[in-house]
Design a protein around this motif. Sequence first.
Motif, short mmCIF file in Angstrom:
data_model
loop_
_atom_site.label_atom_id
_atom_site.label_comp_id
_atom_site.label_asym_id
_atom_site.label_seq_id
_atom_site.Cartn_x
_atom_site.Cartn_y
_atom_site.Cartn_z
N ALA A 82 -27.72 28.41 91.94
CA ALA A 82 -26.41 28.13 91.68
C ALA A 82 -26.22 27.38 90.63
O ALA A 82 -26.88 26.68 90.13
N ALA A 83 -25.08 27.69 89.89
CA ALA A 83 -24.57 26.99 88.80
C ALA A 83 -23.26 26.62 88.78
O ALA A 83 -22.27 27.06 88.12
N PRO A 84 -22.78 25.76 89.57
CA PRO A 84 -21.21 25.34 89.80
C PRO A 84 -20.85 24.60 88.44
O PRO A 84 -21.59 23.88 87.76
N PRO A 85 -19.85 24.99 87.98
CA PRO A 85 -19.22 24.23 87.00
C PRO A 85 -18.89 22.77 86.95
O PRO A 85 -18.61 22.33 88.05
N LYS A 86 -19.27 22.14 85.77
CA LYS A 86 -19.02 20.59 85.92
C LYS A 86 -17.53 20.60 85.19
O LYS A 86 -17.59 20.84 83.84
N LEU A 87 -16.79 20.00 85.99
CA LEU A 87 -15.03 20.06 85.44
C LEU A 87 -14.90 18.63 85.12
O LEU A 87 -15.19 17.53 86.21
N GLN A 88 -13.90 18.71 83.98
CA GLN A 88 -13.25 17.24 83.83
C GLN A 88 -11.72 17.11 83.71
O GLN A 88 -11.11 18.57 83.32
N ASP A 89 -11.07 16.60 84.22
CA ASP A 89 -9.67 16.47 84.13
C ASP A 89 -9.01 16.50 82.59
O ASP A 89 -9.53 15.54 81.87
N SER A 90 -8.37 17.46 82.47
CA SER A 90 -7.98 17.63 81.23
C SER A 90 -6.30 17.85 80.88
O SER A 90 -5.69 18.32 80.05
N THR A 91 -5.87 17.28 82.13
CA THR A 91 -4.11 17.41 82.41
C THR A 91 -3.49 16.45 81.20
O THR A 91 -3.78 15.38 81.09
N THR A 92 -2.33 17.16 80.77
CA THR A 92 -1.52 16.30 79.94
C THR A 92 0.06 16.53 80.36
O THR A 92 0.17 17.29 81.35
N SER B 196 -4.82 20.51 85.41
CA SER B 196 -5.62 21.14 84.33
C SER B 196 -7.17 20.60 84.39
O SER B 196 -7.38 19.40 84.35
N GLN B 197 -8.12 21.57 84.49
CA GLN B 197 -9.54 21.00 84.24
C GLN B 197 -10.14 21.89 83.49
O GLN B 197 -9.91 23.19 83.00
N SER B 198 -11.18 21.21 82.64
CA SER B 198 -12.00 21.97 81.66
C SER B 198 -13.13 21.86 81.93
O SER B 198 -14.01 20.76 82.42
N LYS B 199 -14.07 23.11 81.67
CA LYS B 199 -15.55 23.08 82.13
C LYS B 199 -16.32 22.45 80.93
O LYS B 199 -16.01 22.78 79.91
N THR B 200 -17.06 21.49 81.31
CA THR B 200 -17.67 20.57 80.23
C THR B 200 -19.49 21.03 80.47
O THR B 200 -20.06 20.52 79.46
N GLY B 201 -19.70 21.65 81.40
CA GLY B 201 -21.22 22.17 81.56
C GLY B 201 -21.05 22.71 83.01
O GLY B 201 -20.32 23.23 83.45
N GLU B 202 -22.61 22.45 83.39
CA GLU B 202 -22.74 22.90 84.77
C GLU B 202 -23.89 22.26 85.50
O GLU B 202 -24.82 21.56 84.80
N PHE C 4 -45.33 28.77 104.19
CA PHE C 4 -44.14 28.99 102.89
C PHE C 4 -44.00 27.60 102.56
O PHE C 4 -43.87 26.68 103.20
N PHE C 5 -43.56 27.39 101.01
CA PHE C 5 -43.30 26.32 100.29
C PHE C 5 -42.17 26.46 99.88
O PHE C 5 -41.79 27.40 99.38
N GLN C 6 -41.29 25.60 99.95
CA GLN C 6 -40.05 25.32 99.33
C GLN C 6 -39.83 24.61 98.29
O GLN C 6 -40.40 23.51 98.18
N PHE C 7 -39.34 25.20 97.11
CA PHE C 7 -39.21 24.75 95.74
C PHE C 7 -37.55 24.44 95.51
O PHE C 7 -36.87 25.17 95.67
N ASP C 8 -37.49 23.09 95.10
CA ASP C 8 -36.19 22.52 94.82
C ASP C 8 -36.05 22.35 93.26
O ASP C 8 -36.55 21.45 92.76
N LEU C 9 -35.35 23.17 92.37
CA LEU C 9 -35.12 22.77 91.10
C LEU C 9 -33.61 22.42 90.35
O LEU C 9 -32.77 22.74 91.21
N THR C 10 -33.83 21.44 89.90
CA THR C 10 -32.75 20.72 89.32
C THR C 10 -32.55 20.79 87.48
O THR C 10 -33.61 20.51 87.13
N GLY C 11 -31.64 21.71 87.25
CA GLY C 11 -31.46 21.91 85.81
C GLY C 11 -31.55 20.96 84.88
O GLY C 11 -30.93 19.75 85.08
N GLN C 12 -31.98 20.90 83.80
CA GLN C 12 -32.07 20.09 82.84
C GLN C 12 -30.83 20.30 81.84
O GLN C 12 -31.03 19.93 80.56
N GLY C 13 -29.90 21.03 82.05
CA GLY C 13 -28.54 21.19 81.52
C GLY C 13 -28.71 22.56 80.34
O GLY C 13 -27.91 22.53 79.33
N ASP C 14 -30.11 23.20 80.40
CA ASP C 14 -30.06 24.36 79.33
C ASP C 14 -30.04 25.73 79.83
O ASP C 14 -30.76 26.67 79.07
#
Length: 176
Positions: free
Chosen positions: A47-57, A65-71, A143-153
């Motif tokens: 899953a790669a939901p967008p990281k959104l920031q308010d950019s309303t003017t 208005s929101q702008s994607k700044t990462g995920e 079974f083993f469950q693995f949870d990965l947390t991205g490092q932004g790349d």
Amino acid sequence: MTTFADIAPTQGDTGNTFEWIWDITADPFIEDPTYLNVPDITGLTPAAPPKLQDSTTYANKGQTSQSKTGEDFTMQVQVKGVKDETGEFQPELVALIEAADGIASDNIIGYRYYHATSKALAYAGTAAVNWSRVNTGNDGIEFFQFDLTGQGDRRKIPNPALETSNDGGTGGGSGD
């Protein structure tokens, strides 16, 4: 305009859930790492939901208005424990547990996941990894469950399953 009568099922072969491939590397920070395929997986859920920031003017005239700044990349996947004749689990499972335990690369692994037939579906990056047991009953399959947390790349990559090797074959993503 599309009418209801114009709508028909898409022609072709139906995709299958098992057509995904997952590779890992314990050396994610070197230029050309060697990947180890993890074949005994189920429930691969990136899953790669967008990281959104308010950019309303004022120019938005009261509309948000929101702008994607990462995920915020995460992945869950389960790996079936398969033991060899000595009782040790498969090397890729051991590598994941060692990474999660901080024995390899300070809890960070390199990963790539891609579809076996779709050129457009191929990604790679680095992630922190944690693990837990899935089945704890008295007669379950391990079974083993693995949870990965991205490092932004996380990034799109050429699909390793569809790349042509120098010998005229195709790369299968298991150790290239």
